[in-house]
Write an enzyme that holds these catalytic residues in place. Structure first.
Site, PDB file in Angstrom:
ATOM      1  N   ASP A  70      42.882  37.178  48.537  1.00  0.00           N
ATOM      2  CA  ASP A  70      42.358  35.975  49.207  1.00  0.00           C
ATOM      3  C   ASP A  70      42.473  34.774  48.276  1.00  0.00           C
ATOM      4  O   ASP A  70      42.833  33.667  48.683  1.00  0.00           O
ATOM      5  CB  ASP A  70      40.881  36.156  49.592  1.00  0.00           C
ATOM      6  CG  ASP A  70      40.703  36.587  51.048  1.00  0.00           C
ATOM      7  OD1 ASP A  70      41.617  37.282  51.560  1.00  0.00           O
ATOM      8  OD2 ASP A  70      39.676  36.257  51.664  1.00  0.00           O
ATOM      9  N   TYR A 107      36.666  51.608  49.430  1.00  0.00           N
ATOM     10  CA  TYR A 107      36.823  51.567  50.889  1.00  0.00           C
ATOM     11  C   TYR A 107      36.724  52.961  51.518  1.00  0.00           C
ATOM     12  O   TYR A 107      36.425  53.074  52.701  1.00  0.00           O
ATOM     13  CB  TYR A 107      38.173  50.948  51.267  1.00  0.00           C
ATOM     14  CG  TYR A 107      38.170  49.441  51.343  1.00  0.00           C
ATOM     15  CD1 TYR A 107      37.858  48.669  50.230  1.00  0.00           C
ATOM     16  CD2 TYR A 107      38.484  48.781  52.529  1.00  0.00           C
ATOM     17  CE1 TYR A 107      37.864  47.281  50.304  1.00  0.00           C
ATOM     18  CE2 TYR A 107      38.493  47.398  52.601  1.00  0.00           C
ATOM     19  CZ  TYR A 107      38.185  46.658  51.480  1.00  0.00           C
ATOM     20  OH  TYR A 107      38.190  45.287  51.556  1.00  0.00           O
ATOM     21  N   ASP A 157      41.567  43.199  47.493  1.00  0.00           N
ATOM     22  CA  ASP A 157      41.067  42.429  48.633  1.00  0.00           C
ATOM     23  C   ASP A 157      40.639  41.038  48.166  1.00  0.00           C
ATOM     24  O   ASP A 157      41.023  40.022  48.742  1.00  0.00           O
ATOM     25  CB  ASP A 157      39.891  43.181  49.274  1.00  0.00           C
ATOM     26  CG  ASP A 157      39.360  42.468  50.507  1.00  0.00           C
ATOM     27  OD1 ASP A 157      40.173  42.004  51.324  1.00  0.00           O
ATOM     28  OD2 ASP A 157      38.122  42.375  50.649  1.00  0.00           O
ATOM     29  N   ASP A 214      37.787  40.338  36.558  1.00  0.00           N
ATOM     30  CA  ASP A 214      37.123  39.027  36.564  1.00  0.00           C
ATOM     31  C   ASP A 214      37.992  37.983  35.862  1.00  0.00           C
ATOM     32  O   ASP A 214      38.172  36.860  36.336  1.00  0.00           O
ATOM     33  CB  ASP A 214      35.710  39.097  35.957  1.00  0.00           C
ATOM     34  CG  ASP A 214      35.676  39.763  34.581  1.00  0.00           C
ATOM     35  OD1 ASP A 214      36.682  40.393  34.179  1.00  0.00           O
ATOM     36  OD2 ASP A 214      34.634  39.664  33.899  1.00  0.00           O
ATOM     37  N   LYS A 274      38.418  47.109  35.820  1.00  0.00           N
ATOM     38  CA  LYS A 274      37.344  46.757  34.891  1.00  0.00           C
ATOM     39  C   LYS A 274      37.026  47.972  34.020  1.00  0.00           C
ATOM     40  O   LYS A 274      36.007  48.641  34.174  1.00  0.00           O
ATOM     41  CB  LYS A 274      36.111  46.234  35.642  1.00  0.00           C
ATOM     42  CG  LYS A 274      36.228  44.712  35.824  1.00  0.00           C
ATOM     43  CD  LYS A 274      34.990  44.033  36.342  1.00  0.00           C
ATOM     44  CE  LYS A 274      33.827  44.015  35.387  1.00  0.00           C
ATOM     45  NZ  LYS A 274      33.929  42.988  34.329  1.00  0.00           N
TER      46      LYS A 274
HETATM   47  C1  IPM Z   1      42.113  42.411  54.455  1.00  0.00           C
HETATM   48  C2  IPM Z   1      40.840  42.288  55.265  1.00  0.00           C
HETATM   49  C3  IPM Z   1      40.334  43.686  55.594  1.00  0.00           C
HETATM   50  C4  IPM Z   1      39.977  44.367  54.282  1.00  0.00           C
HETATM   51  C5  IPM Z   1      39.160  43.735  56.578  1.00  0.00           C
HETATM   52  C6  IPM Z   1      39.476  43.014  57.870  1.00  0.00           C
HETATM   53  C7  IPM Z   1      38.726  45.145  56.852  1.00  0.00           C
HETATM   54  O1  IPM Z   1      39.917  41.515  54.571  1.00  0.00           O
HETATM   55  O2  IPM Z   1      43.073  43.032  54.948  1.00  0.00           O
HETATM   56  O3  IPM Z   1      42.152  41.886  53.343  1.00  0.00           O
HETATM   57  O4  IPM Z   1      38.860  44.204  53.758  1.00  0.00           O
HETATM   58  O5  IPM Z   1      40.817  45.086  53.764  1.00  0.00           O
HETATM   59 MG    MG Z   2      40.633  40.685  52.752  1.00  0.00          MG
END
Ligand code: IPM
Ligand code: MG
Length: 370
Positions: free
Chosen positions: A255, A143, A251, A227, A194
């Site tokens: 999710d 990032y 990230d 993975d 990894k």
């Molecule tokens: C998160 C989001 C952010 C990220 C985006 C909105 C920049 O997906 O906080 O997980 O990628 O970190």
């Molecule tokens: Mg995210």
């Protein structure tokens, strides 16, 4: 109400506004029933700031955020800004806040509320009772690390690149937070990278191993490839206690973990910096993991619970109000017994909207407070 709890409120874009408005009702409840006051300021971030100022985060809003005890964040980004320059897209405002406030430790707890076991796409026995913590490094890796960019190769083609670099101190400081968290929980820390492919992963594993040998008493450390971790999260998520990983893997994996809990609309997060030497409190920002959900924005349909749970994390980590944090969390679970927003709707429940869900939580707080 006057108080020394300075909170910078940044609703952002899309459903960020709706869930933040709902959050204000929880704040009002606490002021009225618990005499818990906050000194609130509000600012623009993301597309909302870009529309007014041509930048997703002004220096002034950044300075106010740094000067506050905690930032309460909604969500940023909508397709409306797909065409704006990369440097000023809404997400850049969020990334700048994280970087400039040095919020390197991102705590993303994934808990399955008893009432929501059936909302997950996974079998109830796989997710019931799930309580894991994903600790994502938030200020380094792909990032932010340099070099990054898109170069013109001069032959009509281009080359886009990002760098996934981590230094020893960057890995050590997130590793320490991971061990602290594990000690307060079940004592198990899984470090994810990894190392079979990436040099940053090799170093990550070496540093975590050395840190654990030096400071890891009471913590069982294991290592896993990213993975495999993604696969294990859907196969048998309850094997984990705390997962510590880099910015990009964190990230993705968070999710994935969010969906175990039934909906992205349920996952809160806290982003913390180094504790202040005087107050002992870290710089902090609290935000739901879900985004701005442009498809339902402005319709009053958004699930506000991840926002409330982020606020509960703020009460716990920034203001030492564990009782009130617990009250909000319990009220969320109670509200889910009968009312659901569309994203977590289940047979036998009544489908409601943001206002209805908020009212259900406030009613539950009334009942719990009796
Ligand atoms: C998160 C989001 C952010 C990220 C985006 C909105 C920049 O997906 O906080 O997980 O990628 O970190
Ligand atoms: Mg995210």
């Amino acid at each position: 109400m006057a108080s020394n709890r300075k909170v910078m409120v940044l609703p952002g874009d899309g459903i960020g506004n709706e869930v933040m408005q709902a959050n204000m009702k929880i704040i009002d409840w606490l002021a009225k029933h618990r005499s818990l006051g906050f000194d609130l300021s509000e600012g623009l971030v993301g597309g909302a700031a870009y529309d007014v100022h041509g930048t997703p985060l002004t220096d002034e809003t950044l300075a106010d955020s740094i000067a506050s005890d905690a930032v309460l964040f909604g969500a940023v980004g909508t397709p409306k800004y797909d065409g704006v320059p990369f440097e000023v897209r809404p997400e850049a405002g969020l990334l700048r806040l994280r970087k400039e406030m040095d919020l390197f430790a991102n705590l993303r707890p994934a808990m399955v509320f008893p009432t929501l076991v059936d909302a997950s796409t996974l079998k109830p026995e796989v997710v019931s009772g799930l309580d894991i913590m994903i600790l994502r490094e938030l200020c380094g890796g792909s990032y932010f690390a340099e070099p990054r960019g898109i170069d013109d190769l001069g032959d009509g083609t281009k080359r886009g690149y990002d760098t996934n670099a981590y230094t020893t101190p960057e890995i050590e400081r997130i590793g320490r937070v991971g061990m602290e968290l594990a000690r307060k929980r079940d004592g198990r820390l899984t470090s994810v990278e990894k190392a079979n492919v990436m040099h940053s992963g090799v170093l990550w594993r070496q540093v975590m191993t050395a840190l654990h040998a030096a400071e890891g008493e009471g913590v069982a450390l294991s290592h896993m490839y990213a993975d495999n971790c993604a696969m294990q999260l859907v196969r048998n998520p309850k094997q984990f206690d705390v997962i510590v990983t880099d910015n990009l893997f964190g990230d993705l994996l968070s999710d994935c973990a969010a969906m175990l809990t039934g909906s992205l609309g349920m996952l809160p997060s806290a982003s913390l910096g180094t504790p202040d030497p005087e107050t002992g409190l870290p710089k902090a920002m609290y935000e739901p993991v879900h985004g701005s959900a442009p498809d339902i924005a402005g319709k009053g349909l958004a699930n506000p619970l991840a926002q409330f749970l982020s606020f509960a994390m703020m009460l716990r980590y920034s203001f030492d109000q564990a009782d009130e944090a617990g009250l909000v969390e319990k009220a969320v679970n109670m509200a889910l017994e009968s009312k659901r927003t569309g994203d977590i709707m289940a047979p036998g429940c009544e489908q409601t909207d943001t206002d209805g869900m908020t009212k259900a939580v406030l009613d539950a707080m009334d009942r719990l407070a009796r």
